[in-house]
Design a protein around this motif. Structure first.
Motif, PDB file in Angstrom:
ATOM      1  N   GLU A  63      -0.997 -28.622   8.311  1.00  0.00           N
ATOM      2  CA  GLU A  63      -2.093 -28.647   7.359  1.00  0.00           C
ATOM      3  C   GLU A  63      -2.412 -29.732   6.653  1.00  0.00           C
ATOM      4  O   GLU A  63      -3.761 -30.196   6.469  1.00  0.00           O
ATOM      5  CB  GLU A  63      -1.619 -27.578   6.430  1.00  0.00           C
ATOM      6  N   ASP A  64      -1.633 -30.777   6.483  1.00  0.00           N
ATOM      7  CA  ASP A  64      -2.094 -32.243   5.970  1.00  0.00           C
ATOM      8  C   ASP A  64      -1.281 -33.157   6.888  1.00  0.00           C
ATOM      9  O   ASP A  64      -0.193 -33.510   6.681  1.00  0.00           O
ATOM     10  CB  ASP A  64      -1.431 -32.274   4.476  1.00  0.00           C
ATOM     11  N   ALA A  73      -7.248 -26.063  22.569  1.00  0.00           N
ATOM     12  CA  ALA A  73      -8.808 -25.670  22.074  1.00  0.00           C
ATOM     13  C   ALA A  73      -9.489 -25.782  23.195  1.00  0.00           C
ATOM     14  O   ALA A  73      -9.405 -26.613  24.211  1.00  0.00           O
ATOM     15  CB  ALA A  73      -8.814 -26.711  20.829  1.00  0.00           C
ATOM     16  N   SER A  74     -10.353 -24.573  23.651  1.00  0.00           N
ATOM     17  CA  SER A  74     -11.146 -24.515  24.541  1.00  0.00           C
ATOM     18  C   SER A  74     -11.999 -25.607  24.745  1.00  0.00           C
ATOM     19  O   SER A  74     -12.484 -25.898  26.024  1.00  0.00           O
ATOM     20  CB  SER A  74     -11.955 -23.198  24.533  1.00  0.00           C
ATOM     21  N   ILE A  89      -9.163 -16.082  19.741  1.00  0.00           N
ATOM     22  CA  ILE A  89      -9.948 -16.775  18.534  1.00  0.00           C
ATOM     23  C   ILE A  89      -8.631 -16.992  17.528  1.00  0.00           C
ATOM     24  O   ILE A  89      -7.924 -16.003  17.197  1.00  0.00           O
ATOM     25  CB  ILE A  89     -11.068 -15.912  17.762  1.00  0.00           C
ATOM     26  N   SER A  90      -8.513 -18.194  17.329  1.00  0.00           N
ATOM     27  CA  SER A  90      -7.453 -18.380  16.280  1.00  0.00           C
ATOM     28  C   SER A  90      -7.689 -19.553  15.388  1.00  0.00           C
ATOM     29  O   SER A  90      -8.938 -20.307  15.641  1.00  0.00           O
ATOM     30  CB  SER A  90      -6.152 -19.288  17.287  1.00  0.00           C
ATOM     31  N   TYR A  91      -6.929 -19.709  14.101  1.00  0.00           N
ATOM     32  CA  TYR A  91      -7.559 -20.488  13.033  1.00  0.00           C
ATOM     33  C   TYR A  91      -6.831 -21.800  13.326  1.00  0.00           C
ATOM     34  O   TYR A  91      -5.655 -21.997  13.376  1.00  0.00           O
ATOM     35  CB  TYR A  91      -7.064 -19.910  12.007  1.00  0.00           C
ATOM     36  N   ILE A 144     -11.525 -20.879  15.793  1.00  0.00           N
ATOM     37  CA  ILE A 144     -12.084 -21.684  17.165  1.00  0.00           C
ATOM     38  C   ILE A 144     -11.531 -20.705  18.382  1.00  0.00           C
ATOM     39  O   ILE A 144     -10.301 -19.948  18.318  1.00  0.00           O
ATOM     40  CB  ILE A 144     -11.919 -22.925  17.434  1.00  0.00           C
ATOM     41  N   GLU A 145     -12.168 -21.085  19.598  1.00  0.00           N
ATOM     42  CA  GLU A 145     -11.468 -20.376  20.692  1.00  0.00           C
ATOM     43  C   GLU A 145     -10.432 -21.116  21.427  1.00  0.00           C
ATOM     44  O   GLU A 145     -10.548 -22.516  21.495  1.00  0.00           O
ATOM     45  CB  GLU A 145     -12.514 -20.236  21.926  1.00  0.00           C
TER      46      GLU A 145
END
Length: 157
Positions: A35-36, A117-118, A139-141, A149-150
């Motif tokens: 996250e960070d 990431a696609s 699709i995932s965060y 995104i995909e």
């Protein structure tokens, strides 16, 4: 880069790995990150957890005698997955492909899965060259991009 090898992760590698994993362009490409990325305490806690996991194989990637990344396999929801992170300074030099091949020689569990990431063309190329085949998308965060995104799911049989 002439020589690429893998070795066990040492405590002295953590500062270097932390710096790689907070590079803004690398974080954007990886998409599914902490996250960070600047939170060293969270990084250290995560590394303690993954390095203590008996179902995981964690290695640093050494290129021409210096640490240039990390690579691991781990079990998630019953599937063995591969993940890696390469210093942006050596992108495009074949480091990731050689590291993946070395890990696949070390960890012979099949099937092996990967997620990327696609729009991460470099990682897609590395994984498909290693024999992974696309088996789906979802699709995932993506924490690094703060949006959904995909994500492409790949499998090596």
């Amino acid at each position: 880069m002439r020589e690429v090898t893998l070795r066990l992760v040492e405590d002295t590698d953590l500062d270097t790995l932390f710096e790689f994993m907070r590079d803004p362009e690398s974080v954007r490409m990886a998409a599914f990150t902490a996250e960070d990325p600047d939170d060293r305490d969270a990084f250290d806690a995560h590394m303690r957890k993954v390095l203590a996991n008996p179902e995981a194989t964690n290695r640093v990637i050494v290129g021409d005698g210096r640490v240039v990344g990390s690579i691991a396999s781990f079990v998630m929801e019953g599937d063995t997955e591969i993940t890696y992170w390469v210093d942006r300074a050596v992108w495009g030099q074949g480091v990731a492909g050689r590291a993946v091949a070395l890990l696949l020689d070390l960890v012979t569990v099949r099937p092996m899965h990967a997620r990327v990431a696609s729009d991460n063309a470099g990682s897609m190329r590395v994984l498909t060259k290693a024999g992974f085949e696309v088996v789906g998308t979802e699709i995932s965060y993506a924490t690094a991009r703060k949006e959904e995104i995909e994500e492409t799911i790949l499998k090596l049989s």
